[in-house]
Design a protein around this motif. Structure first.
Motif, mmCIF file in Angstrom:
data_model
loop_
_atom_site.group_PDB
_atom_site.id
_atom_site.type_symbol
_atom_site.label_atom_id
_atom_site.label_comp_id
_atom_site.label_asym_id
_atom_site.label_seq_id
_atom_site.Cartn_x
_atom_site.Cartn_y
_atom_site.Cartn_z
ATOM 1 N N LYS A 169 0.734 -1.214 0.060
ATOM 2 C CA LYS A 169 -0.027 0.085 0.079
ATOM 3 C C LYS A 169 0.945 1.443 -0.273
ATOM 4 O O LYS A 169 0.727 2.167 -0.862
ATOM 5 C CB LYS A 169 -0.873 -0.133 1.260
ATOM 6 C CG LYS A 169 -1.581 1.174 1.352
ATOM 7 C CD LYS A 169 -2.612 1.407 0.406
ATOM 8 C CE LYS A 169 -3.543 2.627 0.640
ATOM 9 N NZ LYS A 169 -3.883 3.366 -0.579
ATOM 10 N N LEU A 170 1.851 1.440 0.817
ATOM 11 C CA LEU A 170 2.969 2.424 0.892
ATOM 12 C C LEU A 170 3.525 2.684 -0.335
ATOM 13 O O LEU A 170 3.660 3.736 -0.844
ATOM 14 C CB LEU A 170 3.810 2.290 1.933
ATOM 15 C CG LEU A 170 3.333 2.221 3.538
ATOM 16 C CD1 LEU A 170 4.089 2.203 4.653
ATOM 17 C CD2 LEU A 170 2.455 3.641 3.563
ATOM 18 N N VAL A 171 3.884 1.551 -1.004
ATOM 19 C CA VAL A 171 4.412 1.655 -2.379
ATOM 20 C C VAL A 171 3.646 2.411 -3.243
ATOM 21 O O VAL A 171 4.051 3.194 -3.971
ATOM 22 C CB VAL A 171 5.248 0.423 -3.136
ATOM 23 C CG1 VAL A 171 5.652 0.513 -4.376
ATOM 24 C CG2 VAL A 171 6.433 0.285 -2.154
ATOM 25 N N VAL A 172 2.342 1.953 -3.447
ATOM 26 C CA VAL A 172 1.398 2.479 -4.469
ATOM 27 C C VAL A 172 1.129 3.973 -4.125
ATOM 28 O O VAL A 172 1.260 4.802 -4.963
ATOM 29 C CB VAL A 172 0.189 1.684 -4.265
ATOM 30 C CG1 VAL A 172 -1.015 2.028 -5.011
ATOM 31 C CG2 VAL A 172 0.296 0.207 -4.884
ATOM 32 N N MET A 239 3.462 9.252 2.502
ATOM 33 C CA MET A 239 4.575 9.568 1.992
ATOM 34 C C MET A 239 5.780 9.280 3.016
ATOM 35 O O MET A 239 6.772 8.929 2.710
ATOM 36 C CB MET A 239 4.747 11.060 1.432
ATOM 37 C CG MET A 239 3.727 11.414 0.155
ATOM 38 S SD MET A 239 4.059 10.251 -1.259
ATOM 39 C CE MET A 239 5.716 10.915 -1.816
ATOM 40 N N ARG A 240 5.566 9.918 4.249
ATOM 41 C CA ARG A 240 6.353 9.872 5.340
ATOM 42 C C ARG A 240 6.753 8.121 5.564
ATOM 43 O O ARG A 240 7.821 7.920 6.051
ATOM 44 C CB ARG A 240 5.830 10.631 6.415
ATOM 45 C CG ARG A 240 6.611 10.352 7.890
ATOM 46 C CD ARG A 240 6.050 11.195 8.829
ATOM 47 N NE ARG A 240 4.536 11.212 9.134
ATOM 48 C CZ ARG A 240 3.863 10.165 9.911
ATOM 49 N NH1 ARG A 240 4.863 9.390 10.679
ATOM 50 N NH2 ARG A 240 2.765 10.006 10.224
ATOM 51 N N LEU A 241 5.842 7.511 5.536
ATOM 52 C CA LEU A 241 5.940 6.181 6.039
ATOM 53 C C LEU A 241 6.571 5.472 4.844
ATOM 54 O O LEU A 241 7.362 4.545 5.094
ATOM 55 C CB LEU A 241 4.656 5.529 6.226
ATOM 56 C CG LEU A 241 3.601 5.976 7.653
ATOM 57 C CD1 LEU A 241 2.210 5.264 7.638
ATOM 58 C CD2 LEU A 241 4.461 5.922 8.703
ATOM 59 N N ALA A 242 6.493 5.649 3.622
ATOM 60 C CA ALA A 242 7.107 5.137 2.611
ATOM 61 C C ALA A 242 8.492 5.451 2.506
ATOM 62 O O ALA A 242 9.398 4.745 2.053
ATOM 63 C CB ALA A 242 6.417 5.704 1.128
ATOM 64 N N LEU A 243 9.007 6.866 2.629
ATOM 65 C CA LEU A 243 10.045 7.213 3.068
ATOM 66 C C LEU A 243 10.889 6.537 4.031
ATOM 67 O O LEU A 243 12.075 6.168 3.726
ATOM 68 C CB LEU A 243 10.374 8.668 3.211
ATOM 69 C CG LEU A 243 9.962 9.536 1.811
ATOM 70 C CD1 LEU A 243 9.709 11.051 2.154
ATOM 71 C CD2 LEU A 243 11.024 9.473 0.737
ATOM 72 N N ALA A 244 10.214 6.143 5.112
ATOM 73 C CA ALA A 244 10.774 5.411 6.176
ATOM 74 C C ALA A 244 11.155 3.975 5.696
ATOM 75 O O ALA A 244 12.282 3.499 6.027
ATOM 76 C CB ALA A 244 9.859 5.373 7.378
ATOM 77 N N LEU A 245 10.127 3.583 4.731
ATOM 78 C CA LEU A 245 10.431 1.985 4.458
ATOM 79 C C LEU A 245 11.603 2.353 3.316
ATOM 80 O O LEU A 245 12.550 1.190 3.198
ATOM 81 C CB LEU A 245 9.288 1.709 3.413
ATOM 82 C CG LEU A 245 9.228 0.291 3.120
ATOM 83 C CD1 LEU A 245 9.338 -0.743 4.278
ATOM 84 C CD2 LEU A 245 8.022 -0.113 2.098
ATOM 85 N N MET A 253 15.150 7.753 -2.790
ATOM 86 C CA MET A 253 13.954 8.166 -3.344
ATOM 87 C C MET A 253 13.669 9.731 -3.433
ATOM 88 O O MET A 253 12.910 10.358 -2.673
ATOM 89 C CB MET A 253 12.790 7.574 -2.699
ATOM 90 C CG MET A 253 12.880 6.014 -2.357
ATOM 91 S SD MET A 253 11.492 5.112 -2.079
ATOM 92 C CE MET A 253 10.909 5.879 -0.416
ATOM 93 N N PRO A 254 14.610 10.547 -4.104
ATOM 94 C CA PRO A 254 14.775 11.813 -4.380
ATOM 95 C C PRO A 254 13.528 12.362 -4.714
ATOM 96 O O PRO A 254 12.849 13.672 -4.219
ATOM 97 C CB PRO A 254 15.735 11.986 -5.220
ATOM 98 C CG PRO A 254 16.281 10.923 -6.128
ATOM 99 C CD PRO A 254 15.684 9.759 -5.044
ATOM 100 N N VAL A 255 12.700 11.815 -5.672
ATOM 101 C CA VAL A 255 11.336 12.153 -6.166
ATOM 102 C C VAL A 255 10.066 12.366 -5.212
ATOM 103 O O VAL A 255 9.483 13.215 -4.824
ATOM 104 C CB VAL A 255 11.020 11.423 -7.412
ATOM 105 C CG1 VAL A 255 9.549 11.830 -7.966
ATOM 106 C CG2 VAL A 255 12.029 11.627 -8.494
#
Ligand SMILES: NC(=O)C1=CN([C@@H]2O[C@H](COP(=O)(O)OP(=O)(O)OC[C@H]3O[C@@H](n4cnc5c(N)ncnc54)[C@H](OP(=O)(O)O)[C@@H]3O)[C@@H](O)[C@H]2O)C=CC1
Ligand SMILES: O=CCCC(=O)O
Length: 290
Positions: A169-172, A239-245, A253-255
């Motif tokens: 879900k976070l990737v999507v 976004m915050r949780l995906a960046l932590a992943l 993941m600069p974008v």
């Protein structure tokens, strides 16, 4: 089949109504109790606390805003854990894998069964039973609740161990949030360089990057209209949780990081409760217009 349902926000309300429409018995609870009234009109019963809902129902679904809400409803006084022995808990909120694992471990330790099942798709797909369900955890429980998933969604995936649903879900949503920012910049660039942004939408729709989100959000963004389907504060949380992943897995993941900054800026402008497409407004702020 009888279901408990905890959390009647934009998504939870639509999902619980769908279950009721398809003949499921549903007992609801929401932190702000007044939000239960409309569902009572649709035939729902109300539980006083998460614990009483779980006590009454074999299966309880949760659809809560974020990790802190998901943990609070399980672990706090009168929470899910109090009566979970022998019962089943399905958390459909978007949270990180650690939060989901904490909930899973606590529930299993008390003799309960756990499935995480975050969803892709927003308010309208929730109303229409067209969500995409990303389940992981107890496979036997997944098989048992498929009749309900078939009502809520158009397709369910079983992704293995707890955490995999949360990660998928976070990737999507990381991809979606980055795309929304690129789209928003494109609309602004078209406008400022003298192009008709409506024509931009037509051109995009005919080409290789045509997609449902541009089609749905483009026309309302051109009208500066941001009635919330997916609140911006939740997109920024994702976004915050995906960046932590990404940190955990050493993925640069600069974008996504830049997109997260734009969503944070939108929150600081007081836009958190609007639709996530309101990130478009950050490009109209003074430091972008000189
Ligand atoms: N909207 C969307 O398009 C989608 C959202 N999601 C995810 O689904 C989840 C719900 O989203 P959505 O319905 O839009 O969100 P809303 O903000 O509309 O609803 C959030 C719900 O969480 C409850 N809540 C918040 N904090 C607490 C707390 N501390 N204790 C108990 N309950 C709490 C709210 O209760 P109260 O009414 O009292 O505030 C409300 O029922 C989120 O994780 C979101 O990321 C997933 C797919 C699409
Ligand atoms: O988490 C929200 C996702 C919204 C969508 O998939 O359209």
């Amino acid at each position: 089949m009888e279901f408990g349902f905890l959390g009647l926000g934009i998504m939870g309300k639509a999902m619980a109504i769908n279950l009721l429409r398809h003949g499921f018995k549903v007992t609801i609870w929401n932190r702000t109790l007044s939000k239960c009234d409309e569902l009572v009109q649709h035939g729902a019963s109300v539980g006083e606390t998460p614990a009483t809902v779980v006590k009454k129902c074999k299966y309880t679904i949760a659809m809560l805003s974020d990790p802190s809400a998901a943990l609070s409803v399980v672990f706090d006084k009168d929470g899910v854990l109090e009566h979970i022995n022998g019962k089943c808990y399905i958390d459909m909120s978007t949270v990180d894998a650690d939060t989901s694992s904490k909930i899973s471990e606590a529930i299993k330790a008390k003799g309960g069964y756990f499935l995480e099942a975050p969803v892709s798709g927003s308010k309208k797909p929730a109303e229409d039973g067209q969500l995409i369900i990303l389940a992981a955890g107890d496979k036997a429980l997944y098989d048992e609740v498929l009749p309900a998933f078939d009502v809520l969604g158009k397709k369910s995936f079983f992704l293995g161990e707890v955490g995999n649903g949360a990660k998928m879900k976070l990737v999507v949503n990381m991809i979606m949030g980055s795309m929304m920012n690129a789209f928003s910049e494109g609309i602004t660039l078209a406008e400022r360089s003298g192009l008709n942004p409506g024509t931009l939408l037509d051109v995009l729709d005919l080409g290789a990057i045509s997609n449902g989100m541009f089609k749905l959000k483009g026309p309302t963004m051109l009208q500066n209209s941001y009635s919330p389907a997916f609140p911006l504060k939740h997109q920024q949380k994702d976004m915050r949780l995906a960046l932590a992943l990404g940190d955990e897995n050493a993925v640069s993941m600069p974008v996504a990081a830049a997109a997260n900054e734009a969503f944070k800026k939108a929150r600081s402008m007081g836009l958190g409760d609007l639709d996530f497409s309101a990130v478009h407004e950050t490009l109209k702020a003074p430091d972008h217009s000189s």
